[in-house]
Design an enzyme around this catalytic site. Structure first.
Site, short mmCIF file in Angstrom:
data_model
loop_
_atom_site.label_atom_id
_atom_site.label_comp_id
_atom_site.label_asym_id
_atom_site.label_seq_id
_atom_site.Cartn_x
_atom_site.Cartn_y
_atom_site.Cartn_z
N ASP A 1 -7.95 -4.54 -0.41
CA ASP A 1 -8.49 -5.10 -1.65
C ASP A 1 -8.37 -6.61 -1.73
OD1 ASP A 1 -9.34 -2.73 -2.94
OD2 ASP A 1 -7.25 -2.18 -3.18
N HIS B 1 0.85 -1.20 0.00
CA HIS B 1 0.00 0.00 0.00
C HIS B 1 0.88 1.24 0.00
CE1 HIS B 1 -3.09 2.91 1.16
NE2 HIS B 1 -3.94 2.02 0.69
N1 ACO Z 1 4.11 -7.54 -5.43
C1 ACO Z 1 5.46 -7.67 -5.58
N2 ACO Z 1 6.33 -6.69 -5.28
C2 ACO Z 1 5.85 -5.54 -4.81
C3 ACO Z 1 4.47 -5.32 -4.62
C4 ACO Z 1 3.58 -6.38 -4.94
N3 ACO Z 1 2.26 -6.25 -4.77
N4 ACO Z 1 4.25 -4.08 -4.15
C5 ACO Z 1 5.45 -3.50 -4.03
N5 ACO Z 1 6.43 -4.39 -4.43
C6 ACO Z 1 7.87 -4.18 -4.36
C7 ACO Z 1 8.37 -3.24 -5.46
O1 ACO Z 1 8.72 -3.95 -6.63
C8 ACO Z 1 9.55 -2.60 -4.78
O2 ACO Z 1 10.61 -3.51 -4.77
P1 ACO Z 1 12.16 -3.00 -4.77
O3 ACO Z 1 12.32 -2.25 -3.48
O4 ACO Z 1 12.97 -4.23 -4.88
O5 ACO Z 1 12.28 -2.10 -5.99
C9 ACO Z 1 9.10 -2.46 -3.31
O6 ACO Z 1 8.14 -3.51 -3.12
C10 ACO Z 1 8.43 -1.10 -3.02
O7 ACO Z 1 7.45 -0.90 -4.02
P2 ACO Z 1 6.81 0.50 -4.39
O8 ACO Z 1 6.19 0.44 -5.73
O9 ACO Z 1 7.81 1.57 -4.13
O10 ACO Z 1 5.70 0.60 -3.31
P3 ACO Z 1 4.61 1.68 -3.33
O11 ACO Z 1 4.32 1.96 -1.91
O12 ACO Z 1 4.98 2.81 -4.17
O13 ACO Z 1 3.38 0.95 -4.06
C11 ACO Z 1 1.36 -0.18 -4.44
C12 ACO Z 1 2.24 0.62 -3.45
C13 ACO Z 1 1.18 0.61 -5.75
C14 ACO Z 1 0.00 -0.39 -3.80
C15 ACO Z 1 2.07 -1.52 -4.72
O14 ACO Z 1 2.33 -2.20 -3.50
C16 ACO Z 1 1.26 -2.43 -5.66
O15 ACO Z 1 1.35 -2.27 -6.87
N6 ACO Z 1 0.45 -3.37 -5.08
C17 ACO Z 1 -0.38 -4.24 -5.88
C18 ACO Z 1 -1.62 -3.49 -6.36
C19 ACO Z 1 -2.64 -3.27 -5.25
O16 ACO Z 1 -2.95 -4.17 -4.49
N7 ACO Z 1 -3.18 -2.05 -5.21
C20 ACO Z 1 -4.19 -1.67 -4.22
C21 ACO Z 1 -3.66 -0.71 -3.22
S1 ACO Z 1 -4.86 -0.44 -1.94
C22 ACO Z 1 -6.01 0.67 -2.52
O17 ACO Z 1 -5.77 1.34 -3.48
C23 ACO Z 1 -7.33 0.78 -1.80
#
Ligand code: ACO
Length: 434
Positions: free
Chosen positions: A368, A311
């Site tokens: 979610d 998140h």
């Molecule tokens: N699966 C695998 N790897 C992940 C995931 C995931 N779901 N989420 C983050 N990561 C990894 C990234 O690749 C990154 O790895 P690194 O440090 O090796 O480069 C690290 O975790 C940090 O990721 P960011 O993208 O910087 O995290 P951010 O906080 O910006 O993103 C987000 C949050 C967009 C929600 C992300 O976790 C994601 O895409 N999740 C899946 C989609 C999802 O469930 N969205 C719903 C969010 S809740 C809502 O909107 C109500």
């Protein structure tokens, strides 16, 4: 209702060998901010903050979030307490009017919602105009905007009319949502019933038909009501910011609500729970147990992510996910509930929670992940998931719209930019262009 900002020691900014003093403030929960509202006038500089992750766009007394500590509160009440003890209509009153209702206020509000639930009969013709298979979010956004033509807003909006319009939107969004679904499956529309309360009424409009009554399952009614509560507000997220932006132009509130619905539609916002189910379906179709998918999600060279994990704001846990997980387990453990996707989801959750990749990055199941499972268990079709999110979020959007309308002043939202295109060039006749 609102607590004034507390002035802190001013900040000093040095730019081009000159020093500037900028006021700083703290909010009631200790969040600190630098006031840069005069920055451009004083220095010629603007701030650059793509996605506004560091920009406070307003003062608000509605919702408080501390992402690091996993805190979410509506008007000061913890989300866990509201989810356990309250009902959606009560929470809608809290968000819109600032306080939990007394018995008398609750009855008045609930009756008003019930009496506002029917939409103008002529609007029914619109549903026939949409092609079969239209996405219900497209129908919802269009129909909500078109409410403005049936229930016009007077130029001078008095408080009684404002309250009625807000009730129309909170109540009719649910009627339109159910009608969109009925239209998409080619079944006759089921009218709202004055005898049924908010969430029951919605489920009845979704699932009853002229030839069969809908047996309301108490656990499903409770789970959907809780889903609405948990999604009712989330401070300045993408759709709420869209509502405030559209509202700042003083557009009519039906158009403003429709702007919120359109912003919510995207997979990075309200569409994520739909993607959870699509991911589970993909894993199921491939015949695996989810391990291969998890490995792919961990692979830097793959765009795939484990949907429903991580998140942007909650970095340790999502408090809404904790609440919904309990409700989800309850529903999935019910006698007769069996679905291979639920088994895959449980396995994914188990594997990911023990995997160092997810642990070290603090990636936990978000709201979610469980809401997708709950909605599926309740029989809600996948393309209606975001529509249900919109029903839940409507009181939050309207609370923000009202807060802005009755605030100090409505300043039209107008961010700036840094231009990176061509510099001045001159028009050439078409036959001289290469
Ligand atoms: N699966 C695998 N790897 C992940 C995931 C995931 N779901 N989420 C983050 N990561 C990894 C990234 O690749 C990154 O790895 P690194 O440090 O090796 O480069 C690290 O975790 C940090 O990721 P960011 O993208 O910087 O995290 P951010 O906080 O910006 O993103 C987000 C949050 C967009 C929600 C992300 O976790 C994601 O895409 N999740 C899946 C989609 C999802 O469930 N969205 C719903 C969010 S809740 C809502 O909107 C109500």
């Amino acid at each position: 209702m609102t607590e004034p900002l507390q002035p802190l020691s001013p900040a000093t900014l040095t730019l081009d060998d000159k020093s500037y003093t900028l006021p700083t403030y703290a909010g009631i929960e200790g969040e600190k901010a630098i006031d840069i509202s005069k920055l451009r006038t004083q220095t010629g500089y603007i701030t650059l903050d793509e996605g506004y992750g560091n920009t406070g766009a307003c003062e608000s007394a509605i919702t408080y979030i501390d992402g690091e500590k996993g805190i979410l509160r509506y008007r000061g009440y913890a989300i866990e307490e509201l989810a356990e003890k309250s009902r959606f209509v009560e929470v809608a009153h809290l968000l819109l009017h600032g306080e939990l209702p007394t018995t008398e206020q609750f009855l008045k509000f609930s009756t008003r919602l019930n009496e506002s639930s029917i939409i103008h009969e002529d609007m029914h013709h619109f549903f026939n105009g949409f092609p079969r298979g239209s996405h219900p979010m497209g129908i919802l956004a269009t129909m909500v905007a078109s409410l403005s033509t049936f229930y016009p807003i007077p130029d001078e909006l008095d408080s009684a009319t404002e309250i009625q319009i807000v009730a129309n939107l909170v109540s009719q969004v649910r009627t339109i949502a159910a009608f969109s679904y009925k239209k998409s499956i080619g079944e006759p529309l089921i009218y709202p019933s004055y005898k049924l309360k908010y969430t029951r009424n919605f489920l009845n409009m979704m699932f009853a038909s002229p030839v069969r009554d809908y047996e309301l399952d108490e656990d499903i009614v409770r789970a959907i009501d809780m889903f609405f509560i948990l999604h009712a507000d989330h401070e300045q997220n993408c759709s709420t910011s869209s509502v405030r932006t559209a509202g700042s132009s003083m557009a009519n509130v039906y158009a403003v609500a429709s702007a919120g619905i359109c912003a919510l539609w995207g997979p990075r916002h309200g569409g994520a729970n739909q993607q959870v189910i699509q991911m589970l379906e993909e894993i199921h179709a491939g015949g695996g147990d989810g391990t291969a998918f998890i490995n792919q999600a961990k692979d830097k060279n793959s765009p795939s992510r484990l949907m429903g994990f991580g998140h942007r704001v909650y970095k340790n846990f999502d408090p809404r996910a904790m609440v919904l997980k309990k409700q989800c387990d309850k529903l999935l453990n019910k006698a007769g509930v069996s679905d291979p996707l639920f088994d895959i989801a449980r396995r994914l959750e188990e594997i990911a929670l023990q995997d160092d990749y997810f642990i070290s990055r603090k990636l936990y199941p978000n709201v979610d992940f469980y809401s997708g499972l709950i909605l599926r268990a309740a029989g809600i079709p996948t393309n209606m998931f975001t529509v249900l999110f919109a029903i839940g979020r409507m009181p939050g959007w309207l609370a923000h719209w009202r807060e802005m309308l009755h605030g100090k002043q409505v300043t039209i939202t107008r961010p700036r930019q840094i231009y990176v295109g061509k510099t001045l060039r001159h028009y050439q006749d078409i036959d001289q262009r290469s």
